[in-house]
Enzyme design. Structure first.
Site, PDB file in Angstrom:
ATOM      1  N   THR A  21       2.120 -16.480 -34.189  1.00  0.00           N
ATOM      2  CA  THR A  21       1.615 -17.318 -35.326  1.00  0.00           C
ATOM      3  C   THR A  21       0.926 -18.160 -34.982  1.00  0.00           C
ATOM      4  OG1 THR A  21       3.012 -18.582 -34.051  1.00  0.00           O
ATOM      5  CG2 THR A  21       4.459 -16.658 -35.957  1.00  0.00           C
ATOM      6  N   ASP A  22       0.729 -18.733 -35.451  1.00  0.00           N
ATOM      7  CA  ASP A  22      -0.447 -19.520 -35.166  1.00  0.00           C
ATOM      8  C   ASP A  22       0.438 -21.137 -34.492  1.00  0.00           C
ATOM      9  OD1 ASP A  22      -2.075 -22.026 -34.928  1.00  0.00           O
ATOM     10  OD2 ASP A  22      -3.217 -22.271 -36.142  1.00  0.00           O
ATOM     11  N   ALA A  23       0.274 -22.445 -34.260  1.00  0.00           N
ATOM     12  CA  ALA A  23       1.473 -23.381 -33.874  1.00  0.00           C
ATOM     13  C   ALA A  23       2.413 -23.101 -34.543  1.00  0.00           C
ATOM     14  CB  ALA A  23       0.367 -24.112 -32.800  1.00  0.00           C
TER      15      ALA A  23
END
Length: 622
Positions: free
Chosen positions: A323-325
């Protein structure tokens, strides 16, 4: 700085792959042979933690700003106890080779005590706008759009060179994952967060350059993460600050957004692909209920239709989905921490990046609490144990090559980082990228016996350009600086009125959270926004003032070239560099390949061969 020959550098790199890291070559094999690891162990491997800040003393949540540069025993114990799979490092964690290597060894030693798998140690070292290693000690280059500008003349040469050098430098420090390249196709001139992080607007060129860079990094042994799937190139909202929505049709998504991912998956088998916190209704129009009760279309990060249906099944991707952050507003404003992680795992993500804050002793219990929630989700069937095990096995397989990498050594790293060959490549890219958009026939500029005013974003950038102009044109007349950060408007107008010519440079758009670091910088970015808008107004006003006085003016776009459309009517010639960075060397001298290359073109000592990789938007006439 020691000079390293190509042969010597190649010999050292060859030895890298033969040395065992931490003396634990059998650990990954043992993990692979283990039939059914404990559920909690597998879940721990699926978490990648943010260790940017840590305060030993009690602080309010989110208030810690003490950079973590060595691993506290409490965090080391947490990594060991919970079988944590990885960490991401930021600029605040990285001071010099000795400190970086020591920190990375401490991190790997904590993982080794768990007796199973090494850590993923990741970083956002894209080059250009987003670079975490200290620029004065590493080679950060001019970024992806600069590479895109060289494509017509040089093909994928610089994508390959940059990938090789970034990988070599990161691996020498013990960093084994790079969240790069960005392969978003930037088709939106108003995109605040991608723009020059993209290779350009043409999907096939983005695919070719992204594939070359991916191959180059992974052939050196660095794990690559493409981003941001299924595409962040047509957004006008930064997903750090909100939840963007892309209303492309399925056909347009396939033709534009997905094309680079699809091609690079086939050609280069990227180790990881990062998700985007973006709604794509054409791919998944199903809704969820936010923590505030609002019904919303699922973002890609939490969409099984997108992560499993499109990425796994349609594109046949076999690597890791990260995932992105998860602390970004595109997710955190709508989900609790456990909800976000459970939903993204259920959608098909292998790794949750930055799922929970651990910035003080009081917050350390948050990790165990999250794992409790995840374990309960597996026991209840909300998360499939079969899919959990398959994800764990993908992680094990991806970590297998890490065992043959060298134990990082700071002395060796110092011979690798920013060595003369790397700096020469950095300058070559800067030179090849400079683009003359308008007024090529009116170059070179004549500075002899003339007063030239430099209207620049700040004093350091003005000083860099001034120094290179004076070095290359010793007979130049008076060169005066106007800094937008220290602006006296009346005085600036007087300087322009008295000048023979003006060279004006601006940076659009303003800094984003992606390049500064992340959500911990939210309050600072708001303050920057107000100052930036004021500087933009003053810059346009002064450029218009000079044009009204019929002063010969040169405009230089120092970042996103889309701004040229706004400022070109007030300048005889316009150029683009796609970057603006400089640094001070060990002697305190300011250095910048970008400004050196720009000065050479302005003075006719080199010819600009760059070509715009994006289309400029025509401004309406007044």
């Amino acid at each position: 700085m020691a000079v390293v020959s190509k042969a010597g550098l190649g010999k050292w790199l060859g030895s890298v792959m033969m040395i065992c890291s931490l003396g634990a070559s059998s650990l990954t094999e043992a993990a692979a042979k283990q039939k059914t690891p404990p559920v909690r162990q597998m879940l721990g491997q699926k978490l990648m933690l943010d260790l940017r800040y840590y305060c030993e003393q009690p602080v309010a949540p989110g208030a810690c700003r003490t950079p973590l540069t060595q691993l506290p025993p409490a965090l080391a114990e947490l990594i060991t106890q919970h079988h944590i799979g990885g960490v991401i490092l930021f600029a605040e964690n990285l001071q010099d080779p000795e400190q970086i290597v020591k920190l990375n060894l401490e991190l790997q030693q904590a993982a080794a005590k768990a007796g199973v798998l090494p850590l993923f140690i990741g970083i956002d070292q894209e080059g250009g706008r987003v670079a975490r290693l200290p620029r004065q000690q590493s080679t950060s280059f001019s970024g992806n759009m600069a590479i895109g500008a060289t494509f017509a003349q040089h093909g994928n040469r610089f994508a390959t060179e940059v990938g090789q050098i970034l990988a070599t430098e990161l691996l020498s420090l013990g960093i084994n994952v790079n969240f790069a390249p960005t392969v978003d196709v930037n088709v939106n001139p108003q995109n605040p967060v991608i723009n020059v992080r993209s290779f350009g607007e043409e999907p096939h060129k983005v695919a070719v350059l992204g594939s070359a860079m991916t191959k180059a990094m992974q052939q050196k042994g660095l794990l690559v993460s493409l981003k941001h799937f299924p595409g962040h190139g047509d957004t006008h909202v930064d997903s750090h600050l909100g939840l963007p929505r892309v209303d492309h049709s399925k056909e347009q998504i396939a033709r534009v957004d997905l094309l680079p991912f699809a091609q690079i998956i086939k050609e280069a088998a990227p180790a990881m692909i990062m998700t985007a916190h973006i709604q794509f209704p054409a791919l998944d129009s199903s809704t969820f209920s936010s923590k505030n009760g609002e019904q919303m279309v699922k973002p890609a990060t939490l969409s099984r239709s997108i992560l499993t249906g499109v990425l796994r099944e349609q594109l046949n991707y076999q690597g890791l989905i990260v995932t992105d952050a998860l602390d970004m507003a595109g997710i955190s404003h709508f989900f609790t921490v456990p909800q976000a992680v459970i939903e993204t795992f259920a959608a098909g993500a292998d790794i949750a990046l930055m799922p929970v804050k651990l910035q003080s002793p009081a917050e350390l219990a948050n990790l165990a609490a999250l794992l409790d929630e995840l374990e309960a989700a597996v026991q209840s069937g909300k998360l499939s144990q079969r899919e959990l095990y398959a994800s764990y096995q993908r992680i094990v397989a991806t970590k297998q090559p890490l065992q043959s990498q060298a134990r990082p050594d700071a002395r060796l790293a110092r011979t690798v980082l920013a060595n003369p060959l790397h700096r020469a490549s950095e300058l070559a890219l800067a030179r090849a990228a400079v683009t003359v958009v308008k007024g090529e026939s009116s170059l070179p500029l004549n500075l002899t016996n003339k007063t030239t005013v430099l209207l620049m974003p700040d004093l350091s950038k003005g000083t860099l350009l001034k120094n290179y102009l004076k070095q290359l044109a010793p007979n130049a007349g008076n060169i005066e600086l106007i800094s937008l950060q220290r602006l006296n408007l009346d005085q600036a107008k007087q300087q322009i009125a008295a000048a023979d010519q003006v060279i004006a440079g601006f940076i659009s758009p303003m800094q984003s959270l992606a390049e500064i670091g992340g959500m911990d910088d939210l309050s600072g970015i708001r303050n920057l926004g107000e100052a930036y808008q004021q500087q933009q107004q003053y810059f346009l006003q002064l450029l218009q003032y000079g044009a009204a006085l019929k002063k010969p003016q040169t405009f230089v776009s120092l970042r996103s070239p889309y701004e040229i459309s706004l400022y070109a009517p007030y300048a005889e010639r316009t150029l683009a560099t796609y970057a603006y960075h400089g640094w001070q060397d060990e002697k305190g001298n300011w250095v910048s390949p970008v400004y050196q290359a720009l000065a050479e073109v302005l003075l006719g000592q080199s010819k600009a061969t760059g070509r715009l990789p994006v289309t400029l938007v025509t401004q309406p006439e007044n």
